[in-house]
Design a protein around this motif. Structure first.
Motif, PDB file in Angstrom:
ATOM      1  N   GLN A  45     -49.968 -19.768 -46.933  1.00 43.34           N
ATOM      2  CA  GLN A  45     -50.322 -19.175 -48.219  1.00 43.34           C
ATOM      3  C   GLN A  45     -51.022 -20.210 -49.085  1.00 43.34           C
ATOM      4  OE1 GLN A  45     -51.286 -16.467 -49.864  1.00 43.34           O
ATOM      5  NE2 GLN A  45     -49.376 -15.539 -49.178  1.00 43.34           N
ATOM      6  N   ARG A  46     -52.082 -19.804 -49.776  1.00 37.79           N
ATOM      7  CA  ARG A  46     -52.794 -20.710 -50.678  1.00 37.79           C
ATOM      8  C   ARG A  46     -51.979 -20.925 -51.956  1.00 37.79           C
ATOM      9  NH1 ARG A  46     -57.402 -17.832 -52.380  1.00 37.79           N
ATOM     10  NH2 ARG A  46     -57.986 -19.682 -53.517  1.00 37.79           N
ATOM     11  N   TRP A  47     -52.058 -22.116 -52.502  1.00 36.83           N
ATOM     12  CA  TRP A  47     -51.364 -22.452 -53.736  1.00 36.83           C
ATOM     13  C   TRP A  47     -51.820 -21.525 -54.860  1.00 36.83           C
ATOM     14  CZ3 TRP A  47     -51.446 -27.997 -56.271  1.00 36.83           C
ATOM     15  CH2 TRP A  47     -50.446 -28.073 -57.239  1.00 36.83           C
ATOM     16  N   TRP A  48     -53.126 -21.219 -54.923  1.00 31.79           N
ATOM     17  CA  TRP A  48     -53.665 -20.333 -55.955  1.00 31.79           C
ATOM     18  C   TRP A  48     -52.925 -18.990 -55.932  1.00 31.79           C
ATOM     19  CZ3 TRP A  48     -55.971 -15.528 -56.300  1.00 31.79           C
ATOM     20  CH2 TRP A  48     -56.644 -15.241 -57.485  1.00 31.79           C
ATOM     21  N   HIS A  49     -52.754 -18.432 -54.751  1.00 27.89           N
ATOM     22  CA  HIS A  49     -52.087 -17.141 -54.587  1.00 27.89           C
ATOM     23  C   HIS A  49     -50.647 -17.199 -55.089  1.00 27.89           C
ATOM     24  CE1 HIS A  49     -49.942 -13.949 -52.417  1.00 27.89           C
ATOM     25  NE2 HIS A  49     -51.099 -13.322 -52.304  1.00 27.89           N
ATOM     26  N   GLY A  50     -49.887 -18.164 -54.609  1.00 29.08           N
ATOM     27  CA  GLY A  50     -48.481 -18.289 -55.001  1.00 29.08           C
ATOM     28  C   GLY A  50     -48.301 -18.526 -56.488  1.00 29.08           C
ATOM     29  N   HIS A  51     -49.138 -19.391 -57.052  1.00 30.90           N
ATOM     30  CA  HIS A  51     -49.051 -19.696 -58.480  1.00 30.90           C
ATOM     31  C   HIS A  51     -49.377 -18.447 -59.308  1.00 30.90           C
ATOM     32  CE1 HIS A  51     -49.067 -22.341 -61.993  1.00 30.90           C
ATOM     33  NE2 HIS A  51     -50.111 -21.651 -62.404  1.00 30.90           N
ATOM     34  N   LEU A  52     -50.424 -17.737 -58.916  1.00 32.01           N
ATOM     35  CA  LEU A  52     -50.810 -16.529 -59.652  1.00 32.01           C
ATOM     36  C   LEU A  52     -49.692 -15.487 -59.614  1.00 32.01           C
ATOM     37  CD1 LEU A  52     -53.019 -14.921 -61.178  1.00 32.01           C
ATOM     38  CD2 LEU A  52     -53.661 -13.987 -58.955  1.00 32.01           C
ATOM     39  N   VAL A  53     -49.097 -15.281 -58.443  1.00 30.42           N
ATOM     40  CA  VAL A  53     -48.014 -14.298 -58.327  1.00 30.42           C
ATOM     41  C   VAL A  53     -46.835 -14.698 -59.208  1.00 30.42           C
ATOM     42  CG1 VAL A  53     -46.332 -13.266 -56.746  1.00 30.42           C
ATOM     43  CG2 VAL A  53     -48.722 -13.466 -56.051  1.00 30.42           C
ATOM     44  N   THR A  54     -46.491 -15.975 -59.224  1.00 35.82           N
ATOM     45  CA  THR A  54     -45.379 -16.449 -60.056  1.00 35.82           C
ATOM     46  C   THR A  54     -45.673 -16.242 -61.537  1.00 35.82           C
ATOM     47  OG1 THR A  54     -44.697 -18.066 -58.406  1.00 35.82           O
ATOM     48  CG2 THR A  54     -43.980 -18.463 -60.680  1.00 35.82           C
ATOM     49  N   MET A  55     -46.837 -16.650 -61.983  1.00 35.04           N
ATOM     50  CA  MET A  55     -47.192 -16.530 -63.395  1.00 35.04           C
ATOM     51  C   MET A  55     -47.297 -15.062 -63.821  1.00 35.04           C
ATOM     52  SD  MET A  55     -47.173 -19.578 -64.479  1.00 35.04           S
ATOM     53  CE  MET A  55     -47.967 -19.472 -66.074  1.00 35.04           C
ATOM     54  N   LEU A  56     -47.828 -14.219 -62.943  1.00 38.24           N
ATOM     55  CA  LEU A  56     -47.930 -12.793 -63.246  1.00 38.24           C
ATOM     56  C   LEU A  56     -46.543 -12.157 -63.307  1.00 38.24           C
ATOM     57  CD1 LEU A  56     -49.835 -10.479 -63.819  1.00 38.24           C
ATOM     58  CD2 LEU A  56     -50.109 -10.160 -61.351  1.00 38.24           C
ATOM     59  N   PHE A 168     -61.154  -6.226 -64.695  1.00 36.07           N
ATOM     60  CA  PHE A 168     -60.790  -7.053 -65.836  1.00 36.07           C
ATOM     61  C   PHE A 168     -60.908  -8.538 -65.512  1.00 36.07           C
ATOM     62  CE2 PHE A 168     -58.887  -2.967 -66.336  1.00 36.07           C
ATOM     63  CZ  PHE A 168     -59.008  -2.691 -67.695  1.00 36.07           C
ATOM     64  N   ARG A 169     -61.588  -9.258 -66.424  1.00 33.72           N
ATOM     65  CA  ARG A 169     -61.722 -10.709 -66.361  1.00 33.72           C
ATOM     66  C   ARG A 169     -61.301 -11.255 -67.723  1.00 33.72           C
ATOM     67  NH1 ARG A 169     -66.030  -8.527 -63.683  1.00 33.72           N
ATOM     68  NH2 ARG A 169     -66.517  -9.409 -61.628  1.00 33.72           N
ATOM     69  N   GLY A 170     -60.638 -12.389 -67.729  1.00 31.90           N
ATOM     70  CA  GLY A 170     -60.250 -13.011 -68.994  1.00 31.90           C
ATOM     71  C   GLY A 170     -59.008 -12.403 -69.609  1.00 31.90           C
ATOM     72  N   THR A 171     -59.064 -11.129 -69.937  1.00 29.87           N
ATOM     73  CA  THR A 171     -57.902 -10.430 -70.486  1.00 29.87           C
ATOM     74  C   THR A 171     -57.794  -9.053 -69.837  1.00 29.87           C
ATOM     75  OG1 THR A 171     -59.158  -9.489 -72.317  1.00 29.87           O
ATOM     76  CG2 THR A 171     -58.017 -11.570 -72.747  1.00 29.87           C
ATOM     77  N   LEU A 172     -56.583  -8.545 -69.824  1.00 28.63           N
ATOM     78  CA  LEU A 172     -56.335  -7.200 -69.319  1.00 28.63           C
ATOM     79  C   LEU A 172     -55.455  -6.492 -70.330  1.00 28.63           C
ATOM     80  CD1 LEU A 172     -55.414  -6.027 -65.793  1.00 28.63           C
ATOM     81  CD2 LEU A 172     -53.963  -5.392 -67.684  1.00 28.63           C
ATOM     82  N   GLN A 173     -55.933  -5.377 -70.833  1.00 37.04           N
ATOM     83  CA  GLN A 173     -55.141  -4.544 -71.735  1.00 37.04           C
ATOM     84  C   GLN A 173     -55.145  -3.131 -71.166  1.00 37.04           C
ATOM     85  OE1 GLN A 173     -57.129  -5.217 -75.529  1.00 37.04           O
ATOM     86  NE2 GLN A 173     -55.446  -6.556 -76.125  1.00 37.04           N
ATOM     87  N   PRO A 177     -49.012   1.547 -66.715  1.00 40.80           N
ATOM     88  CA  PRO A 177     -47.885   2.470 -66.807  1.00 40.80           C
ATOM     89  C   PRO A 177     -47.038   2.266 -68.063  1.00 40.80           C
ATOM     90  CG  PRO A 177     -47.399   0.776 -65.208  1.00 40.80           C
ATOM     91  CD  PRO A 177     -48.822   0.563 -65.652  1.00 40.80           C
ATOM     92  N   PHE A 178     -47.313   1.213 -68.811  1.00 37.24           N
ATOM     93  CA  PHE A 178     -46.759   0.960 -70.144  1.00 37.24           C
ATOM     94  C   PHE A 178     -47.755   0.030 -70.811  1.00 37.24           C
ATOM     95  CE2 PHE A 178     -44.836  -1.931 -67.095  1.00 37.24           C
ATOM     96  CZ  PHE A 178     -45.117  -3.168 -67.633  1.00 37.24           C
ATOM     97  N   GLU A 179     -47.554  -0.283 -72.072  1.00 35.76           N
ATOM     98  CA  GLU A 179     -48.490  -1.160 -72.780  1.00 35.76           C
ATOM     99  C   GLU A 179     -48.447  -2.556 -72.165  1.00 35.76           C
ATOM    100  OE1 GLU A 179     -51.539  -1.560 -75.257  1.00 35.76           O
ATOM    101  OE2 GLU A 179     -50.327   0.260 -75.318  1.00 35.76           O
ATOM    102  N   ILE A 180     -49.568  -2.976 -71.561  1.00 33.50           N
ATOM    103  CA  ILE A 180     -49.655  -4.286 -70.908  1.00 33.50           C
ATOM    104  C   ILE A 180     -50.808  -5.061 -71.517  1.00 33.50           C
ATOM    105  CG2 ILE A 180     -50.052  -5.525 -68.734  1.00 33.50           C
ATOM    106  CD1 ILE A 180     -48.948  -3.089 -67.243  1.00 33.50           C
ATOM    107  N   ASN A 181     -50.537  -6.302 -71.919  1.00 30.19           N
ATOM    108  CA  ASN A 181     -51.553  -7.211 -72.438  1.00 30.19           C
ATOM    109  C   ASN A 181     -51.396  -8.544 -71.719  1.00 30.19           C
ATOM    110  OD1 ASN A 181     -52.831  -5.683 -74.708  1.00 30.19           O
ATOM    111  ND2 ASN A 181     -50.680  -5.583 -75.337  1.00 30.19           N
ATOM    112  N   LEU A 182     -52.398  -8.924 -70.936  1.00 34.88           N
ATOM    113  CA  LEU A 182     -52.335 -10.169 -70.181  1.00 34.88           C
ATOM    114  C   LEU A 182     -53.531 -11.053 -70.481  1.00 34.88           C
ATOM    115  CD1 LEU A 182     -51.399  -8.735 -66.663  1.00 34.88           C
ATOM    116  CD2 LEU A 182     -49.856  -9.885 -68.269  1.00 34.88           C
ATOM    117  N   ASP A 183     -53.254 -12.329 -70.681  1.00 29.81           N
ATOM    118  CA  ASP A 183     -54.311 -13.332 -70.768  1.00 29.81           C
ATOM    119  C   ASP A 183     -54.479 -13.855 -69.342  1.00 29.81           C
ATOM    120  OD1 ASP A 183     -55.913 -15.578 -71.054  1.00 29.81           O
ATOM    121  OD2 ASP A 183     -54.939 -16.235 -72.904  1.00 29.81           O
TER     122      ASP A 183
END
Length: 193
Positions: A45-56, A168-173, A177-183
């Motif tokens: 597994q790539r570090w990018w993948h694992g880190h992204l999944v954890t942060m998300l 979505f790039r940069g931000t996701l609103q 399925p509920f109000e989601i706001n992600l940087d």
């Protein structure tokens, strides 16, 4: 050439069934069942993948409503011959420490972070199978020069297929399925120069 271990041999002529996954303790982690065939995550597994999944995971846990939980690396029993394991899912199922899979009706959102080995399955096979199972929302996240790009799909009830709902790039609103706001930029570390 070495012989296959006994656990890799299907228990019947028709191949594998969803309940067989719970009886394969020797199988590698992240073993999925797609159309009666075992699918293994073979490459590292790539570090990018694992880190992204954890942060998300952390970001979503901070925003989910009280009746929803974030699941990571758990399978969904779509039918008797399909039990994929998405990177993340949002479920309304009650917590059960012995649970090994979720039913599609308990899943509100499935998230796949695309890696080179899973690209075809994530972009086409799982997109179709999750929709056919009636899971209302699907996100497919791609690596675009180190930044996450989220392809969002919503289930179109009349056709039973996913319809694109945005990239979505940069931000996701999103309101569902509920109000989601992600940087999105904060989900991966900055690249060093």
């Amino acid at each position: 050439m070495t012989a296959l271990p006994d656990w890799m041999r299907p228990p019947r002529a028709e191949g594998w069934f969803a309940e067989d996954l719970d009886r394969l303790p020797e199988a590698p982690r992240h073993t999925e069942l797609i159309d009666g065939t075992l699918v293994f995550m073979m490459s590292p597994q790539r570090w990018w993948h694992g880190h992204l999944v954890t942060m998300l995971t952390v970001a979503l846990m901070e925003q989910v409503p009280a009746d929803t939980r974030v699941g990571r690396e758990m399978t969904i029993k779509l039918d008797s011959r399909n039990r994929p394991e998405p990177d993340l899912l949002l479920t309304t199922a009650d917590f059960d420490g012995d649970r090994t899979w979720f039913a599609p009706e308990d899943v509100r959102l499935v998230i796949e972070v695309v890696s080179p080995e899973s690209a075809h399955r994530d972009r086409t096979v799982k997109l179709r199978k999750y929709a056919e199972a009636g899971i209302p929302h699907y996100w497919c996240i791609e690596d675009e020069d180190g930044a996450p790009v989220v392809h969002v799909y919503e289930l179109d009830e009349p056709t039973g297929a996913y319809a694109p709902a945005g990239i979505f790039r940069g931000t996701l609103q999103r309101p569902v399925p509920f109000e989601i706001n992600l940087d999105l930029d904060k989900l991966t570390p900055p690249r060093s120069s």
